[in-house]
Design an enzyme around this catalytic site. Structure first.
Site, mmCIF file in Angstrom:
data_model
loop_
_atom_site.group_PDB
_atom_site.id
_atom_site.type_symbol
_atom_site.label_atom_id
_atom_site.label_comp_id
_atom_site.label_asym_id
_atom_site.label_seq_id
_atom_site.Cartn_x
_atom_site.Cartn_y
_atom_site.Cartn_z
ATOM 1 N N ASN A 50 0.819 -1.214 0.000
ATOM 2 C CA ASN A 50 0.000 0.000 0.000
ATOM 3 C C ASN A 50 0.855 1.268 0.000
ATOM 4 O OD1 ASN A 50 -2.709 -0.938 0.003
ATOM 5 N ND2 ASN A 50 -2.455 -1.642 2.104
ATOM 6 N N TYR A 106 -13.533 1.282 2.252
ATOM 7 C CA TYR A 106 -12.738 2.506 2.367
ATOM 8 C C TYR A 106 -13.491 3.765 1.976
ATOM 9 C CZ TYR A 106 -8.776 -0.531 3.225
ATOM 10 O OH TYR A 106 -7.938 -1.458 3.780
#
Length: 421
Positions: A145, A242
């Protein structure tokens, strides 16, 4: 086939090994090399991984090394799963934005930018060394990420890379269970960017079952992804988990200020897991691993590596890939997260229905931020950091962008060569 895992000392690496053990008939792996500078962690994970494989009757064996060059030599695929700065740096990502009233998260907003700045130069250096040692044909599968930004950096430098996230496969499994359908029969119209995506259709044997899911299971799904039921029905989508940081920003900031940072929780889970891995009597995946995160990571990674290396027909996977005209409102070199046909030549995005403006605007805005974030990660400079933050929908104000940029640079100085001592 040899598979190398950079960051192999991660406590969720056994998820990958467990997935390989369960795919003996389709993924022809005989050697797995875990590469990590932390000898204690990687040896604990490596020994446990070998026990997992032996218990499953899989012939592959795991080796560990601190040498990238030794680990990737001869590899058909290299998985990169790094966390530069460890959980300590993650804790900062999750907390420093709160001073400006902004969400603290390790993959988006100011925290996500901090992680990108630390990570991109390291991953690019690794990729250059992989290409030099393993050759131009070796696939790099990026699980690090922020996946979209890191994958874009790799592709910009000409690496044979594809980005992977577990959000889509997690939702696919959830939908299959709710519908009583076979997992392989469920196909998603997964639209957006990494950690900014919506499921616009859920196809089972070609029939869109999303209306049924929203009619009969919206309450469960709303709780699962933290989204209002009536909003999902009105939009006719299921958003990724998210999206709550965008659509419920202020509520999430309030919640974060009173909750224990996720980095602290994960640190405790990792310590517990390492103790389990060191127990020679443990030969199966422990229940505690579910607390670590990354659900279905193993399945997604194993299936993708199989598609890239088996030489077989193209398979459909949701991956991070070049836009190349898929979304007409984005530049071709943007990295998007969509269903793609994947084979030995790489991923090719499957055409999608036109994206509704209510989603396209946010996708375009975050894509612009990711472009600026990558510039800051490659070229450095406090002002580039501030410019990227100002462009981010979760920041978007002069004063906040400047204050966050100064804090970000100060707290990450040891990872940013251009920031000075």
């Amino acid at each position: 086939m040899k598979l190398a895992v950079v960051g192999g000392g991660s406590t969720y690496t056994p998820e990958l090994i467990d997935g390989i053990a369960g795919r003996r008939s389709t993924l022809d792996v005989d050697e797995i090399v875990l590469i990590d500078p932390d000898a204690y962690r990687v040896e604990a994970v490596g020994d446990f991984s070998n026990r997992l494989l032996s218990h499953a009757g899989h012939p592959a064996r795991v080796r560990t090394t601190s040498s990238l060059e030794e680990g990737v030599d001869g590899a058909s695929a290299v998985l990169i799963q790094l966390r530069v700065g460890g959980q300590r740096a993650r804790r900062g990502d999750e907390t420093f934005p709160h001073a400006c009233g902004c969400v603290g998260q390790e993959t988006t907003g100011a925290g996500g930018l901090a992680k990108a700045l630390r990570t991109v130069p390291v991953v690019l250096d690794i990729a250059d060394r992989v290409r030099k040692i393993a050759g131009d044909d070796t696939w790099i599968v990026n699980f690090t990420n922020p996946v979209g930004i890191v994958t874009r950096a790799l592709l910009n430098e000409g690496h044979r890379a594809v980005g992977l996230c577990n959000v889509a496969i997690h939702l696919q499994r959830t939908f299959a269970h709710l519908l009583g359908a076979g997992v392989d029969d469920v196909k998603l119209v997964h639209t957006g960017l990494n950690h900014l995506s919506w499921e616009r259709k859920v196809l089972v044997n070609g029939e869109d079952r999303l209306p049924e899911l929203l009619a009969e299971h919206a309450e469960f799904l709303g709780e699962h992804v933290t989204a209002p039921v009536e909003w999902m029905r009105r939009m006719n989508v299921v958003p990724s988990y998210y999206l709550k940081y965008y659509y419920g920003h202020d509520e999430q900031v309030t919640k974060q200020r009173t909750e224990r940072p996720r980095a602290d929780v994960v640190s405790d889970v990792e310590e517990e897991l390492l103790k389990v891995y060191l127990d020679p009597e443990v030969v199966t995946k422990p229940e505690q691993l579910e607390k670590r995160g990354g659900a279905y990571y193993s399945e997604a990674a194993v299936q993708l590596v199989h598609a890239l290396t088996s030489g077989g027909p193209a398979e459909e996977h949701v991956v991070n890939v070049r836009n190349e005209g898929t979304f007409d409102f984005l530049p071709d070199d943007a990295v998007i997260e969509v269903p793609s046909l994947v084979d030995g030549n790489g991923p090719r995005p499957i055409p999608q229905p036109p994206v509704e403006q209510r989603f396209a605007g946010l996708i375009a805005g975050v894509t612009a931020y990711e472009h600026l974030a990558l510039e800051a990660a490659i070229k450095g400079g406090r002002d580039r950091v501030a410019d990227a933050l100002l462009a981010h929908p979760l920041v978007g104000q002069y004063t906040k962008a400047d204050q966050l940029a100064d804090t970000l640079v100060r707290t990450n100085r040891e990872f940013l060569p251009w920031a000075g001592a």
